[in-house]
Scaffold this active site. Structure first.
Site, PDB file in Angstrom:
ATOM      1  N   CYS A   1       1.141   1.096   2.884  1.00  0.00           N
ATOM      2  CA  CYS A   1       2.363   0.781   3.002  1.00  0.00           C
ATOM      3  C   CYS A   1       2.799   2.328   4.105  1.00  0.00           C
ATOM      4  CB  CYS A   1       3.249   0.810   1.870  1.00  0.00           C
ATOM      5  SG  CYS A   1       4.968   0.463   2.267  1.00  0.00           S
TER       6      CYS A   1
ATOM      7  N   HIS B   1       0.497  -3.560  -1.285  1.00  0.00           N
ATOM      8  CA  HIS B   1       0.164  -2.424  -2.020  1.00  0.00           C
ATOM      9  C   HIS B   1      -1.110  -3.177  -2.907  1.00  0.00           C
ATOM     10  CE1 HIS B   1       3.540   0.532  -1.500  1.00  0.00           C
ATOM     11  NE2 HIS B   1       3.935  -0.890  -1.062  1.00  0.00           N
TER      12      HIS B   1
ATOM     13  N   GLU C   1      -2.800  -1.606  -5.239  1.00  0.00           N
ATOM     14  CA  GLU C   1      -2.547  -0.657  -6.627  1.00  0.00           C
ATOM     15  C   GLU C   1      -1.213  -1.575  -7.332  1.00  0.00           C
ATOM     16  OE1 GLU C   1      -1.043   0.155  -4.062  1.00  0.00           O
ATOM     17  OE2 GLU C   1       0.715   1.282  -4.259  1.00  0.00           O
TER      18      GLU C   1
END
Lengths: 253, 79
Positions: free
Chosen positions: A86, A203, A205
């Site tokens: 990002c 994302h 994660e």
């Protein structure tokens, strides 16, 4: 193996990336302040999401000049695996480690939702555990993820197979309605010519534990663990194997 | 001296903000406004009193930081 998660003033996904590296992947990790001048012997570098330097001027524009970025560039030039997520992707673009630039989202809205991205190529350290064509459901959260590159650059990166993730429908079809920000060629993720530097707007994660609603991001993070493991991934990022990838086994030594 | 730097998206780059402003103006009845391009404006206060070096310095910082050459171009005025 050891992750370095770079922390800029305004980063806000650094702790998530650290958690994913340590608690989820079981690896070691260091948070590295942007004014540091050493990556502390890390094997992989993460530029996390957030709003580095407040995103003043342009997203990623100031972060490019943070002292740690000189080390990140040296690490990348040696073939070390670097992922920008990002805002980290935006930083890599501004720093010239990846080609192109980000524009404001086509609809001008900040888009915060799960999207589907299709893995286009698996010969990078961040996609080598995935299947080509695999569709991943991973969240985005950005206002400037509308990827742009001039036509000659676009032609080059497509020819070099540098587009590694594209926004698609859940069944993997390209569809303008599945493109959340207007990115040219539905580009959601890119790699460098050397294939070791990767930027992606979704994302991973935030999609690596069942509690988060998806574990599809895990394959991105597991890829780099496999790429650096003694057995390694198949293909050029196999440790000690492969014919064309950079010599990852020298990194961090 | 003062340098004014105007940074705008290159003509080939779509400007979603400018497009939205143009649409808003249309809906307000300003049919005479055909298109809008949004940009950034910087005023630099410079130590030098020589126009040539002021322009050169402004161009250097515009190239290095103020504009992203992939998507933007700039114009400089000095006085």
């Amino acid at each position: 193996m050891k992750f370095a998660v770079v922390v800029f003033p305004g980063s806000n996904c650094d702790q998530d990336a650290y958690h994913a590296a340590t608690a989820v992947l079981g690896q070691t990790a260091d948070l590295v302040w942007h004014k540091d001048t050493s990556l502390k012997g890390a094997d992989v570098v993460v530029l996390p999401g957030g709003f580095a330097h407040g995103d003043y001027l342009r997203t990623g524009a100031m972060a490019r000049f943070s002292p740690i970025m000189r080390e990140v560039k040296v690490f990348a030039d040696r073939g070390g695996p670097v992922i920008g997520i990002c805002n980290g992707f935006q930083v890599l673009l501004e720093a010239g480690l990846l080609p192109g630039a980000m524009l404001r989202n086509r609809g001008l809205k900040y888009r915060c939702e799960h999207v589907h991205v299709r893995v286009e190529h698996t010969d990078t350290p961040f996609t080598c555990a995935a299947r080509q064509g695999q569709v991943l459901r991973i969240p985005i959260g950005h206002g400037e993820g509308n990827y742009y590159a001039p036509s000659d650059v676009l032609e080059r990166i497509e020819k070099n197979r540098q587009v590694i993730l594209r926004y698609t429908t859940p069944d993997g079809r390209l569809d303008d309605g599945a493109n959340p920000n207007g990115s040219v060629n539905a580009i959601a993720g890119l790699c460098s010519e050397g294939r070791n530097v990767v930027g992606m707007m979704p994302h991973p994660e935030r999609a690596c534990e069942p509690l988060l609603g998806s574990t599809d991001g895990l394959v991105i993070l597991q890829s780099v663990v496999q790429a650096l493991a003694p057995i390694g991934c198949e293909g050029p990022f196999a440790r000690g194997g492969g014919s064309q990838g950079p010599a990852l086994q020298t990194i961090g030594s | 001296m003062r340098a004014r730097v105007f940074v705008t998206l290159k003509p080939s780059v779509f400007d979603p903000q400018g497009r939205t402003i143009a649409d808003a103006l249309q809906s307000l009845g300003y049919g005479g406004v055909e298109d809008v391009r949004q940009g950034k404006y910087f005023e630099l206060e410079l130590k030098t009193s020589e126009a040539g070096s002021a322009r050169a310095l402004a161009a250097e910082v515009a190239d290095k930081l103020l504009a992203n050459p992939v998507i933007e171009s700039y114009r400089i005025e000095v006085d």
